[in-house]
Design an enzyme around this catalytic site. Structure first.
Site, mmCIF file in Angstrom:
data_model
loop_
_atom_site.group_PDB
_atom_site.id
_atom_site.type_symbol
_atom_site.label_atom_id
_atom_site.label_comp_id
_atom_site.label_asym_id
_atom_site.label_seq_id
_atom_site.Cartn_x
_atom_site.Cartn_y
_atom_site.Cartn_z
ATOM 1 N N VAL A 238 -23.100 -3.127 -2.400
ATOM 2 C CA VAL A 238 -22.660 -2.026 -1.530
ATOM 3 C C VAL A 238 -21.874 -2.604 -0.356
ATOM 4 O O VAL A 238 -22.306 -3.531 0.325
ATOM 5 C CB VAL A 238 -23.853 -1.212 -1.016
ATOM 6 C CG1 VAL A 238 -23.365 -0.082 -0.108
ATOM 7 C CG2 VAL A 238 -24.640 -0.649 -2.178
ATOM 8 N N PRO B 272 -18.684 -7.152 -5.623
ATOM 9 C CA PRO B 272 -19.442 -6.859 -4.402
ATOM 10 C C PRO B 272 -20.568 -5.866 -4.652
ATOM 11 O O PRO B 272 -20.454 -4.962 -5.479
ATOM 12 C CB PRO B 272 -18.386 -6.264 -3.466
ATOM 13 C CG PRO B 272 -17.360 -5.680 -4.396
ATOM 14 C CD PRO B 272 -17.327 -6.591 -5.594
ATOM 15 N N LYS C 94 -14.773 0.069 -13.249
ATOM 16 C CA LYS C 94 -15.008 -1.287 -12.756
ATOM 17 C C LYS C 94 -15.450 -2.224 -13.884
ATOM 18 O O LYS C 94 -15.154 -3.434 -13.836
ATOM 19 C CB LYS C 94 -16.047 -1.260 -11.633
ATOM 20 C CG LYS C 94 -15.526 -0.687 -10.325
ATOM 21 C CD LYS C 94 -14.323 -1.469 -9.793
ATOM 22 C CE LYS C 94 -13.934 -1.051 -8.389
ATOM 23 N NZ LYS C 94 -12.740 -1.785 -7.893
ATOM 24 N N ASP D 85 -19.924 -2.518 3.233
ATOM 25 C CA ASP D 85 -20.080 -1.902 4.548
ATOM 26 C C ASP D 85 -18.734 -1.380 5.042
ATOM 27 O O ASP D 85 -17.897 -2.140 5.528
ATOM 28 C CB ASP D 85 -20.646 -2.921 5.537
ATOM 29 C CG ASP D 85 -21.033 -2.277 6.871
ATOM 30 O OD1 ASP D 85 -20.869 -1.051 7.022
ATOM 31 O OD2 ASP D 85 -21.504 -3.009 7.764
ATOM 32 N N TYR E 80 -16.872 5.737 -12.129
ATOM 33 C CA TYR E 80 -16.608 4.546 -11.326
ATOM 34 C C TYR E 80 -17.049 3.284 -12.054
ATOM 35 O O TYR E 80 -16.305 2.292 -12.119
ATOM 36 C CB TYR E 80 -17.331 4.662 -9.988
ATOM 37 C CG TYR E 80 -17.258 3.425 -9.132
ATOM 38 C CD1 TYR E 80 -16.092 3.096 -8.452
ATOM 39 C CD2 TYR E 80 -18.368 2.590 -8.996
ATOM 40 C CE1 TYR E 80 -16.017 1.955 -7.655
ATOM 41 C CE2 TYR E 80 -18.309 1.452 -8.206
ATOM 42 C CZ TYR E 80 -17.148 1.140 -7.535
ATOM 43 O OH TYR E 80 -17.086 0.004 -6.758
ATOM 44 N N ASP F 48 3.861 3.095 -4.097
ATOM 45 C CA ASP F 48 2.827 3.788 -4.861
ATOM 46 C C ASP F 48 2.474 2.920 -6.065
ATOM 47 O O ASP F 48 3.250 2.810 -7.012
ATOM 48 C CB ASP F 48 3.336 5.157 -5.307
ATOM 49 C CG ASP F 48 2.290 5.952 -6.077
ATOM 50 O OD1 ASP F 48 1.173 5.434 -6.299
ATOM 51 O OD2 ASP F 48 2.595 7.095 -6.479
ATOM 52 N N ASP G 293 0.853 -1.188 0.000
ATOM 53 C CA ASP G 293 0.000 0.000 0.000
ATOM 54 C C ASP G 293 0.886 1.234 0.000
ATOM 55 O O ASP G 293 2.089 1.147 0.277
ATOM 56 C CB ASP G 293 -0.939 0.024 1.210
ATOM 57 C CG ASP G 293 -2.279 0.681 0.883
ATOM 58 O OD1 ASP G 293 -2.294 1.657 0.102
ATOM 59 O OD2 ASP G 293 -3.307 0.209 1.388
#
Length: 225
Positions: free
Chosen positions: A175, A173, A147, A177, A143, A54, A36
């Site tokens: 939505v 997936p 995707k 959480d 978005y 990065d 990350d």
């Protein structure tokens, strides 16, 4: 879903899903390598392998991944979400941002990883698409396009690499959480959302030997409650 002996690379490992997946894979016996751009907050035990990189920097990503040794599974969890702008009003920066976070990070990681897997003639790659990317929805154009590209890239790679013993699949997936989504949609029914653990369990299945027959699959992940 025993992952004992497998080296699993997780991009975006400091995010909500990245942390859940890293912990879940490790609990199943995998050696987890976390990538990350920054690490903060709760994470794995102190001896976890973490590399700050990065993923938008192709050279830095390649240098990092090529120094890891053998890789059994690559989980491309890094990504980003934004909505609220109509297609005709979205700026070039919004389109570029969604493509960079969701597609460019994936491309940089697979360019570095696939040759390692090809040399061993074995490996698994799991990408993260979105259930909403199956069809268009209002105010999510950049978005959804990004995707959707992830899904098509998954399918193309699956066909290209299956003869090399490399399985490529993706999860879609609904939505998700997260604290961020709860803050953005405070009136929603959170119990209907997909949890990080549900997603992590699905990805762990896809990188396990039990999923060896799945090639180019897009696996929908929804909360049935």
């Amino acid at each position: 879903m025993d992952l004992t002996g497998k080296t699993v690379v997780v991009t975006g490992a400091n995010g909500n899903l990245g942390l859940a997946l890293s912990n879940s894979a490790r609990s199943r016996g995998a050696e987890v390598v976390m990538l990350d751009i920054v690490f903060s907050g709760p994470a794995l035990q102190a001896d976890a392998r973490r590399y700050q990189v990065d993923l938008l920097d192709s050279a830095a990503t390649a240098a990092c991944i090529q120094g890891l040794g053998d890789i059994d599974a690559l989980c491309n969890i890094a990504g980003g979400f934004a909505m609220g702008t109509a297609v005709h009003e979205a700026s070039d920066e919004e389109w570029d941002s969604m493509f960079a976070l969701n597609v460019r990070t994936l491309l940089n990681s697979v360019r570095a990883t696939v040759p390692i897997m090809q040399a061993r003639r074995a490996g698994c790659i799991v990408n993260v698409g979105a259930a909403a990317a199956i069809r268009g929805e209002a105010l999510m154009g950049p978005y959804l396009v990004a995707k959707s590209a992830v899904i098509r890239i998954t399918e193309a790679m699956a066909e290209e690499l299956k003869a090399d013993g490399i399985n490529v699949n993706c999860v879609l997936p609904a939505v998700f959480d997260t604290p961020q989504n709860r803050e953005a949609m405070p009136d929603a029914d959170f119990t209907a959302w997909v949890t990080a653990q549900q997603l992590a369990d699905t990805v762990c299945f896809l990188i396990s030997d039990a999923a060896s027959g799945l090639v180019g699959a897009s696996v929908a992940v929804r909360n049935q409650s």
